[in-house]
Design an enzyme around this catalytic site. Structure first.
Site, short mmCIF file in Angstrom:
data_model
loop_
_atom_site.label_atom_id
_atom_site.label_comp_id
_atom_site.label_asym_id
_atom_site.label_seq_id
_atom_site.Cartn_x
_atom_site.Cartn_y
_atom_site.Cartn_z
N CYS A 12 34.12 64.50 43.40
CA CYS A 12 33.78 63.35 42.58
C CYS A 12 34.81 62.26 42.84
O CYS A 12 35.88 62.54 43.40
CB CYS A 12 33.72 63.71 41.09
N HIS A 69 39.26 61.37 31.29
CA HIS A 69 40.48 61.65 32.05
C HIS A 69 40.90 60.43 32.87
O HIS A 69 40.10 59.53 33.13
CB HIS A 69 40.29 62.84 32.99
#
Length: 629
Positions: free
Chosen positions: A177, A67
């Site tokens: 994250c 991503h």
């Protein structure tokens, strides 16, 4: 926003043609570009590759979620590709990836898009969803599956909103994250799914790229049984003061949800008492180094700050011996002025600061900056009085806790005197009390103990020295950078300080073996390791040669029952041989770079390390099972 508004017929490819990680990325980027979702194909692809450099997006269980969030994306979208044979995506569990979801988010993606992406991450944690995706025959089947999942979730939320709370206590969690798109939400959903299965009440705050969601309220925090913080970036921690907090990387939330929830139920985490982003009784990255108590943390603060003085000074002393063992002595025939300078800088000055710095930074860890001066003075007194390393440890803890008591004693003083506490009261009374106790109670008995220990080591026969080498070498491989490893290392430094150089030679040999053994195993038993582990094995040659034992941790974590005993055996043999060969080491660090300066035969020392590494490699190779392709 629903997932099927982002995942469309045009962005699904049921049969991936690529058989490599980079090939899959290229294939799915092309799929998005052809669907009109990108305005800069190469720019988006580079952003995806840059994200992979941070950590793999192969999250395990056959899933990869590459991503990127970048201005190269025209419209937010999800591309899906399926590989029947699987692709080596360097996944966390070492298994091939069959389901690859590529997320494309524009730089200004709004919260509705990010919510849809988080839902996707959660669905993929379920076994039945992954099974249905593998069996789907058409693109329509895949879209229908996600529509049904969202419909069922809406109905479930209505039911659970009125359900009774769990009797096990409320658990709170925070996940985060660096990118804030995939791992954040997958870890959150893994925790929620496992808590539901275990009948545990949980609320998870996600710190994603769209900001914090499902934010924990102060009332919820006050009532919580414990807090789990699974994060690879800073999160707001001060609000958890007084609660049991378990801090781990976000990957642990994803891979070990049951273990974390069990620990939370047992309140198996330090009570957070800090003001910033770190617990005072624990440290982030707990998955790598668990169980660090406050006592251990304070010692390591002292040792880590002392180490540069020991390493630099020790190596300078070792270099001075190249001119002759007595070349720094002006009264000896081999005297060399430059050797004297090296010895004076390394031994008289760098080593002279070793104990004061150790004690000062232990006290600093306990009492903050007011503890530094009393700790350094106490440490200097220990060094000057012959109490050595042990005396420095005592001085550090003594000074730290005395200053903590002084802070409480002076807490009732008028506010107008607040400014003179750190510059007058704490140093004056801290140095006075620490100095008096060290002078009258500590130095003489500790000096006697040190002298007795030195005499005992000097009187050991070869057989007993070999046993000591086995113990010290083996300790270095037990937890590779953890408390047992550091206990052996700290003992070695103490022995160097007291003039016994053999123990630390065994310790460094034992510490070099685990990464070297892992490297050799990946070279000669390639079928026992994943591609990523084989690549890490190359790095371990360098880490082992540099005495960085921690390089072997990923191998030990992946297969502890086979790898750790193998490494302990090799390290113990290396330590025993170093003792048997009569090797001494004045430099406490440096690995291969200081082997030429050892006392004794450098080639025998290399042989000891090589034998230990080969033993570990052979044991690992014979015990580990081949990787299934």
């Amino acid at each position: 926003m629903r997932i099927t508004e982002l995942l469309t017929k045009e962005t699904i490819k049921l049969n991936l043609e690529a058989d490599s990680k980079n090939g899959v990325i290229e294939e799915l980027v092309t799929q998005l570009d052809q669907a009109g979702k990108l305005q800069d194909k190469e720019g988006y692809k580079q952003a995806v590759l840059d994200r992979e450099k941070q950590s793999t997006t192969g999250v395990g269980d056959g899933i990869a979620i590459p991503h990127a969030k970048t201005k190269a994306v025209k419209n937010p979208a999800i591309a899906f590709g399926r590989s029947s044979s699987g692709v080596d995506y360097e996944s966390l569990d070492g298994q091939p990836s069959h389901l690859v979801f590529m997320i494309a988010a524009p730089e200004g993606a709004d919260n509705t898009h990010l919510d849809a992406l988080s839902k996707l991450s959660g669905y993929l944690m379920r076994d039945e969803v992954r099974s249905k995706l593998m069996k789907a025959e058409t693109v329509e089947d895949i879209l229908a599956l996600f529509n049904k999942l969202e419909d069922d979730e809406d109905k479930q939320e209505e039911k659970t909103s009125s359900s009774a709370p769990s009797q096990k206590g409320k658990i709170l969690a925070v996940t985060a994250c660096p990118t804030g798109i995939a791992h954040t939400y997958m870890a959150a959903d893994a925790l929620k799914e496992k808590a539901k299965e275990m009948g545990v009440d949980i609320k998870v705050e996600t710190n994603g790229s769209g900001g914090a969601k499902n934010v924990l309220t102060q009332e919820e925090i006050d009532e919580a049984h414990a807090i789990i913080v699974a994060a690879d970036k800073q999160v707001e921690m001060a609000r958890f003061r007084g609660k049991h907090v378990i801090e781990v990387p976000v990957s642990d939330g994803l891979r070990k949800p049951k273990e974390l929830i069990d620990r939370a139920l047992k309140q198996d985490g330090p009570v957070y008492s800090g003001n910033g982003n770190k617990s005072t009784d624990g440290e982030q990255g707990e998955s790598k180094q668990k169980g660090r108590s406050g006592f251990y943390k304070h010692i390591m603060n002292g040792v880590s700050n002392m180490l540069p003085f020991v390493v630099g000074g020790g190596i300078l002393i070792a270099i001075s011996f190249m001119f002759g063992i007595h070349s720094a002595d002006p009264n000896h025939e081999s005297y060399n002025r430059f050797a004297e300078a090296l010895s004076t800088i390394g031994g008289g000055n760098a080593f002279g600061l070793m104990i004061p710095v150790l004690a000062g930074f232990i006290a600093l860890s306990i009492a903050d900056r007011p503890g530094l001066a009393p700790g350094m003075v106490g440490g200097f007194m220990a060094a000057q009085g012959g109490a050595g390393f042990l005396g420095g440890l005592i001085a550090g803890f003594l000074a730290g806790y005395l200053v903590v008591l002084l802070k409480k004693a002076f807490s009732g003083l008028p506010a107008s005197l607040e400014g003179i506490k750190p510059v007058l009261l704490y140093p004056l009374f801290g140095i006075f009390l620490t100095g008096m106790i060290m002078f009258f109670l500590v130095i003489d008995p500790v000096k006697a103990l040190n002298d007795g220990l030195s005499g005992w080591l000097s009187g050991l026969g070869t057989g007993n020295l070999v046993i000591l080498g086995i113990i010290l070498g083996g300790m270095m491989a037990v937890d590779m950078g953890g408390p047992v490893n550091k206990a052996a290392f700290t003992f070695g430094i103490a022995m160097i300080d007291s003039g016994n150089f053999a123990p630390h030679a065994a310790i460094m040999a034992g510490g070099m073996v685990p990464p070297l053994g892992a490297a050799l195993a990946t070279t000669f038993f390639r079928n026992k390791f994943t591609k990523r582990e084989r690549e890490a094995g190359i790095t371990n040659y360098i880490m082992g040669a540099s005495f960085v034992t921690e390089g072997a941790i990923p191998f030990a974590a992946a297969d502890p029952l086979r790898v750790i005993p193998s490494m302990i055996a090799g390290s113990a043999i290396a330590g025993a041989l170093a003792m048997a060969f009569g090797i001494g080491l004045r430099a406490p660090h440096g690995g291969a770079f200081v082997i030429l300066f050892v006392e004794g035969n450098p080639l025998l020392y290399v042989l000891a390390i090589a034998i230990g590494a080969v033993v570990s490699a052979l044991l690992i190779g014979f015990l580990k099972k081949p990787i299934k392709v």
